[in-house]
Design a protein around this motif. Structure first.
Motif, PDB file in Angstrom:
ATOM      1  N   HIS A   1       1.064  -1.079   0.054  1.00  0.00           N
ATOM      2  CA  HIS A   1       0.088  -0.009   0.085  1.00  0.00           C
ATOM      3  C   HIS A   1       0.758   1.644   0.279  1.00  0.00           C
ATOM      4  O   HIS A   1       0.413   1.888  -1.114  1.00  0.00           O
TER       5      HIS A   1
ATOM      6  N   ALA B   1       0.445   4.442  -2.204  1.00  0.00           N
ATOM      7  CA  ALA B   1       0.077   6.181  -1.190  1.00  0.00           C
ATOM      8  C   ALA B   1       1.380   7.418  -1.305  1.00  0.00           C
ATOM      9  O   ALA B   1       0.787   8.162  -1.131  1.00  0.00           O
TER      10      ALA B   1
ATOM     11  N   ALA C   1      -4.008   2.251  -2.746  1.00  0.00           N
ATOM     12  CA  ALA C   1      -3.242   2.402  -1.583  1.00  0.00           C
ATOM     13  C   ALA C   1      -4.223   1.903   0.165  1.00  0.00           C
ATOM     14  O   ALA C   1      -4.350   1.176   0.784  1.00  0.00           O
TER      15      ALA C   1
ATOM     16  N   ALA D   1      -4.322  -0.901   2.401  1.00  0.00           N
ATOM     17  CA  ALA D   1      -4.382  -0.713   4.225  1.00  0.00           C
ATOM     18  C   ALA D   1      -4.513  -2.044   4.941  1.00  0.00           C
ATOM     19  O   ALA D   1      -5.718  -2.523   4.550  1.00  0.00           O
TER      20      ALA D   1
ATOM     21  N   GLU E   1      -4.338   3.620   9.448  1.00  0.00           N
ATOM     22  CA  GLU E   1      -3.930   3.799   7.829  1.00  0.00           C
ATOM     23  C   GLU E   1      -4.949   4.374   7.268  1.00  0.00           C
ATOM     24  O   GLU E   1      -5.027   4.843   5.698  1.00  0.00           O
ATOM     25  N   ARG E   2      -5.850   3.499   6.808  1.00  0.00           N
ATOM     26  CA  ARG E   2      -6.779   3.446   6.115  1.00  0.00           C
ATOM     27  C   ARG E   2      -7.638   4.886   6.125  1.00  0.00           C
ATOM     28  O   ARG E   2      -8.222   5.812   5.772  1.00  0.00           O
TER      29      ARG E   2
ATOM     30  N   LEU F   1      -6.010   7.871   4.938  1.00  0.00           N
ATOM     31  CA  LEU F   1      -5.685   7.506   3.185  1.00  0.00           C
ATOM     32  C   LEU F   1      -7.001   8.095   2.921  1.00  0.00           C
ATOM     33  O   LEU F   1      -7.073   9.292   1.830  1.00  0.00           O
TER      34      LEU F   1
END
Length: 401
Positions: A355, A359, A381, A385, A390-391, A394
């Motif tokens: 990912h 990203a 990404a 993730a 992290e999600r 993003l």
């Protein structure tokens, strides 16, 4: 209760496996099976009876009984096994993180025997030391779970057939196993770095790295890996905000960084580099030191970091090094200079499921004003993730596009 048992599992797994490997004469499959059986019994019994005063002793004794029973049924030497059961050392009492015996270091060096290739050494140690599942280790290596399962099976069989002794090797043999051991410790550190619930893995990696540097005070790569861990660990608390959302390096509150750890890490890095045998961990520590010693993000010496990545790419070439170098180029020379580098990496297909590749490309495109393309890369990404934090990060970046 289940959460408490899970915590004990995290602390005790490797110690029980190490004890069972020694007891069974190197039968890794049986050692892990007996350790798992002990925890299964704990899940069944402890909710009713309560957690014993010495849970590690209870678990180790349960695993020992299981192992001896299995060996007795499989062996004609029943008398010898009964004697082993009667005269074997008592299991150690359960202790906290600050007082863990070094049977874990014995386990690391046994797994890192030269008869195994590096990937097998690292994978087997992660499995035995942390109790990580095959799927988790496969994700760390970016390979299918089935491939990793086969790799672990072959590694255990090879160690058993080679009758590798379960011990830390003599001092003159330590350097032969050092590259694999250092990789293991750093992967162990990373396994606990991004997840607060697994922070004990990072602490254990640092503890074992200190043991290594005490044993090998003039080995620059051992100093380098300890320096690298300390420099990363110094900013652990600033990586997320109060809501648990990720904070980028540029936006972190540097007043929250642990200056004592930074000073120790920088001193260790300088001590290692004075040997003039710069290896990959020393170079990564030097890069981390550039970040850690910049008073504000704008003062980061990105051209120097690019130069360090150039050296790292020569010493230890990898596609991940290339990707990190591209990020540094993007900061030193602008996103348009870095995008061809990232696109060349993407064209190889080696990091399609990673990912951070997508990203990174998305961030460069966004900074270059190409928001439609950036949004497409952010979506890829986002699908890849691995964590909620992290999600969320993003999604926020995607909204900016």
């Amino acid at each position: 209760m289940t959460e408490r048992i899970a915590g004990i599992y995290a602390e005790a797994w490797s110690r029980i496996v190490a004890t069972m490997i020694r007891l069974t004469g190197g039968d890794w499959h049986l050692a892990e099976e007996c350790a798992q059986d002990a925890f299964t019994q704990a899940l069944r019994k402890w909710p009713e009876s309560g957690v014993p005063d010495q849970p590690l002793a209870w678990l180790t004794t349960t695993a020992r009984h299981r192992a001896i029973d299995r060996m007795r049924r499989a062996s004609t030497e029943a008398a010898k096994l009964r004697e082993m059961a009667a005269t074997g050392p008592e299991p150690p009492p359960y202790r906290g993180d600050s007082d863990i015996p070094d049977e874990r270091l014995e386990l690391v060096f046994t797994c890192c025997h030269p008869s195994l290739n590096l990937d097998a050494q690292v994978a087997l140690t992660l499995r035995s030391l942390t109790g990580m599942s095959t799927a988790e280790i496969a994700r760390a290596f970016l390979v299918p779970e089935r491939t990793m399962g086969q790799r672990l099976f072959r590694a255990k069989q090879k160690i058993a057939h080679a009758r590798v002794p379960f011990r830390v090797p003599p001092a003159h043999l330590l350097p032969d196993r050092l590259p694999a051991v250092l990789h293991v410790l750093y992967l162990l550190y990373n396994a606990g770095y991004g997840d607060p619930e697994k922070a004990r893995l990072s602490r254990e990696a640092i503890r074992l790295a200190r043991v290594l540097t005490a044993a090998l005070p003039d080995e620059p790569e051992a100093l380098g890996v300890l320096a690298l861990m300390l420099l990363h660990d110094a900013r652990r608390d600033s990586r997320t905000d109060a809501a648990g959302d990720l904070v980028t390096l540029a936006d972190q509150d540097r007043s929250r960084w642990d200056r004592e750890r930074i000073a120790e890490g920088v001193a260790l890095c300088e001590r290692a580099l004075r040997h003039r045998r710069a290896g990959p961990f020393q170079l990564q520590a030097a890069i981390a030191a550039c970040h850690a010693t910049a008073p504000v993000a704008a003062d980061t010496d990105w051209p120097q970091i690019v130069g360090l990545y150039d050296h790292l790419a020569r010493v230890a070439p990898s596609v991940i090094v290339d990707l990190n170098r591209a990020v540094a180029v993007g900061m030193a020379d602008g996103p348009e200079a870095a995008l061809p580098l990232v696109d060349a990496i993407a064209a190889t297909g080696q990091l399609d499921g990673y990912h951070l590749l997508h990203a990174t490309r998305a961030d460069l495109l966004r900074r270059a004003g190409r928001t439609v393309e950036a949004a497409d890369s952010y979506r890829v990404a986002l699908d890849l993730a691995p964590t909620d934090a992290e999600r969320r990060f993003l999604r926020g970046r995607l909204d900016l596009c």
